[in-house]
Design a protein around this motif. Structure first.
Motif, PDB file in Angstrom:
ATOM      1  N   ASP A  42      26.637  62.918  71.436  1.00 41.35           N
ATOM      2  CA  ASP A  42      26.989  64.482  71.629  1.00 41.35           C
ATOM      3  C   ASP A  42      27.753  64.931  70.457  1.00 41.35           C
ATOM      4  N   ALA A  45      25.132  65.240  67.891  1.00 39.43           N
ATOM      5  CA  ALA A  45      24.035  66.331  68.214  1.00 39.43           C
ATOM      6  C   ALA A  45      24.487  67.619  68.745  1.00 39.43           C
ATOM      7  N   ILE A  46      25.911  67.768  68.856  1.00 42.91           N
ATOM      8  CA  ILE A  46      26.485  69.134  69.135  1.00 42.91           C
ATOM      9  C   ILE A  46      27.669  69.264  68.388  1.00 42.91           C
ATOM     10  N   MET A  49      27.782  68.727  64.470  1.00 43.67           N
ATOM     11  CA  MET A  49      26.591  69.261  63.812  1.00 43.67           C
ATOM     12  C   MET A  49      26.768  70.750  63.716  1.00 43.67           C
ATOM     13  N   HIS A  50      27.368  71.382  64.940  1.00 40.96           N
ATOM     14  CA  HIS A  50      27.799  72.674  64.730  1.00 40.96           C
ATOM     15  C   HIS A  50      29.015  72.900  63.707  1.00 40.96           C
ATOM     16  N   LEU A  69      17.345  74.595  68.227  1.00 40.28           N
ATOM     17  CA  LEU A  69      18.255  73.948  68.514  1.00 40.28           C
ATOM     18  C   LEU A  69      18.851  74.037  70.079  1.00 40.28           C
ATOM     19  N   TYR A  71      18.763  72.303  72.348  1.00 42.47           N
ATOM     20  CA  TYR A  71      19.396  71.059  72.769  1.00 42.47           C
ATOM     21  C   TYR A  71      20.697  70.795  72.565  1.00 42.47           C
ATOM     22  N   SER A  72      21.043  71.286  71.424  1.00 47.99           N
ATOM     23  CA  SER A  72      22.558  71.107  71.110  1.00 47.99           C
ATOM     24  C   SER A  72      23.539  72.159  71.651  1.00 47.99           C
TER      25      SER A  72
ATOM     26  N   TYR B  65      17.147  64.017  66.456  1.00 48.83           N
ATOM     27  CA  TYR B  65      18.740  64.767  66.312  1.00 48.83           C
ATOM     28  C   TYR B  65      19.473  64.233  64.983  1.00 48.83           C
ATOM     29  N   TYR B  69      20.885  66.535  62.249  1.00 46.35           N
ATOM     30  CA  TYR B  69      22.296  66.522  61.938  1.00 46.35           C
ATOM     31  C   TYR B  69      22.530  66.331  60.340  1.00 46.35           C
TER      32      TYR B  69
END
Lengths: 357, 124
Positions: A42, A45-46, A49-50, A69, A71-72, B65, B69
């Protein structure tokens, strides 16, 4: 701390254990970060990444709200990604060390805040015991280096409660601590969506127990308004709320097996041998030493806060009840993290509530 | 309580890796392969991604993913949503089979199993 009367050989033994467990947590952090410098799933992937969208995106940073996106979880607030991106802007490079250092800071800050808050109210030995239980919690050891938002959120929950306890234990009735508590709750809801449940629970219990709320709301206001603006103007709708049709809610509410599954997983994470949270030790210790009988003022101050944590946990469990995702998968991937958000706050209230050794 | 604390953190140690390849790990290595592509993609570009991992597997989802990224601020989409597709293949045979089955053409190779593919007329 000077008020502690138990500091003697017990204090030295507890301090030694505390130091060993702290060293253990730091070593675990280094080893896990070595293995996953970008954090766990996470994180890249979250959250990180943000942060990359904020740092690399320039005027295109809003691409992170693209439907591709979903999923993120692009509706998640941006406080943590903002901190990471801020670190990269400050350094001038996108170094993996920045999110790792922020994760380390929050992990150590939770320990420091818990120990100092319990120590201020109940003395050194009790504070170090609280620290030992937190440092020995498997979930805490493992989740810190993951670079998720749950430990930062746990820090803000803990800060909100600690400020309220310190406020209620002081004679001068300063509004500063109340506002600080509100600010911490506000930063919590700017960190993760669960923060809204905690802030609402804390507000509700303060109203219920007729506690002063205006300075607390003033502290909450600024981060809450910014996050509200983000939610209304920028972020797409939340995946759990989008699925909450009346038919779905009714079907889930009538399904007894879902309740059983949630309670079973809750027990598995907290009570059973090998659980990632050491709840049994707290129950046994309470049965041995009993409730704090001398310090009635502080004991009374924590009652509404127990209520707030109970309401927050209830809100978490209800969100699982109505999740549109497969329940077993959702529970196995997130219940332990949600419990971790509350665990340092539980320890704070617990070690104020129980008698000293 | 202290002895309980001492023993209760052992489950965490079972999960700790005892290795020092600092700071190399799968995400670091995997995303390094995308550096050249990222430099050539304008911000906000939408580009498809396809890997030869089994459909729906954790490996396939993970590769997708990590590609996203690595390629931020470009948007990585499912292959059917873009005419241009980045491919991640473990062998030449796998690449050849995919090009034939999907009716895609090879537009360029970027090393380490990464390729750029373009859809032909009528391709899915």
């Amino acid at each position: 701390m000077s008020r502690d009367r138990n500091a003697g050989w017990i204090g030295r033994v507890v301090f030694l254990f505390f130091a060993l467990l702290l060293a253990n947590v730091i070593l675990a952090f280094v080893l896990l970060t070595n293995n996953n410098p970008h954090g766990n799933w996470d994180a890249w992937a979250i959250w990180n990444m943000h942060a990359r969208f904020l740092y690399r995106g320039g005027s295109h940073w809003t691409a992170l709200f693209s439907p591709e996106l979903a999923y993120s979880h692009p509706d998640y607030p941006l406080l943590l990604p903002g901190l990471v991106a801020g670190g990269w802007f400050f350094l001038g490079s996108e170094h993996w060390l920045v999110p790792a250092a922020i994760a380390f800071f929050f992990e150590i800050a939770v320990v420091g805040l818990l120990v100092s808050a319990v120590g201020f109210v109940r003395g050194t030995v009790q504070a170090l015991l609280a620290g030992c239980v937190l440092l020995a919690t498997s979930a805490f050891i493992l989740q810190g280096p993951m670079q998720y938002a749950d430990i930062p959120l746990a820090f803000f929950y803990l800060a909100a409660l600690a400020a309220l306890i310190l406020h209620d234990s002081r004679e001068d009735n300063s509004v500063f601590l109340l506002a600080l508590s509100g600010l911490a709750a506000g930063l919590g809801l700017s960190t993760k969506n669960e923060g809204w449940a905690f802030a609402a629970a804390l507000f509700f219990t303060r109203i219920l127990f007729r506690k002063e709320t205006i300075p607390w709301l003033i502290g909450l206001l600024f981060p809450a308004l910014i996050t509200l603006y983000f939610k209304v103007r920028l972020a797409p709708s939340n995946d759990l709320l989008s699925a909450a049709t009346p038919a779905h809610l009714w079907q889930c509410a009538m399904d007894i097996s879902r309740y059983r599954q949630i309670v079973a997983t809750l027990f598995q994470d907290t009570i059973y041998p090998g659980a990632v949270f050491s709840a049994p030790v707290l129950i046994i210790y309470f049965l041995l030493v009993g409730k704090n009988s001398l310090d009635r003022k502080n004991s009374g101050a924590v009652t509404p806060l127990w209520g707030a944590l109970g309401l927050t946990l209830t809100a978490y469990l209800i969100s699982f009840l109505f999740t549109p995702y497969p329940l077993a998968w959702h529970l196995s991937t997130s219940l332990d993290r949600l419990l971790m958000q509350l665990w340092p706050s539980v320890l704070l209230l617990y070690f104020i509530t129980v008698e000293r050794p | 309580m202290l002895s309980f604390c001492f023993f209760s953190h052992f489950p965490a140690w079972k999960q700790l890796p005892i290795s020092f390849s600092f700071p190399e790990n799968s995400v670091t290595r995997y995303e390094r392969r995308f550096e050249k592509i990222r430099a050539s993609l304008p911000p906000g570009t939408r580009i498809g991604f396809y890997s030869d991992a089994a459909d729906g597997s954790t490996d396939a989802i993970g590769r997708f993913y990590v590609a996203q990224y690595a390629l931020v601020p470009a948007i990585v989409t499912a292959p059917e949503k873009s005419d241009w597709i980045i491919g991640d293949f473990s062998s030449k045979e796998s690449l050849a089979a995919t090009l034939q089955n999907k009716h895609w053409t090879l537009a360029g190779t970027m090393g380490s199993g990464l390729v750029l593919m373009k859809k032909t007329e009528g391709a899915s």
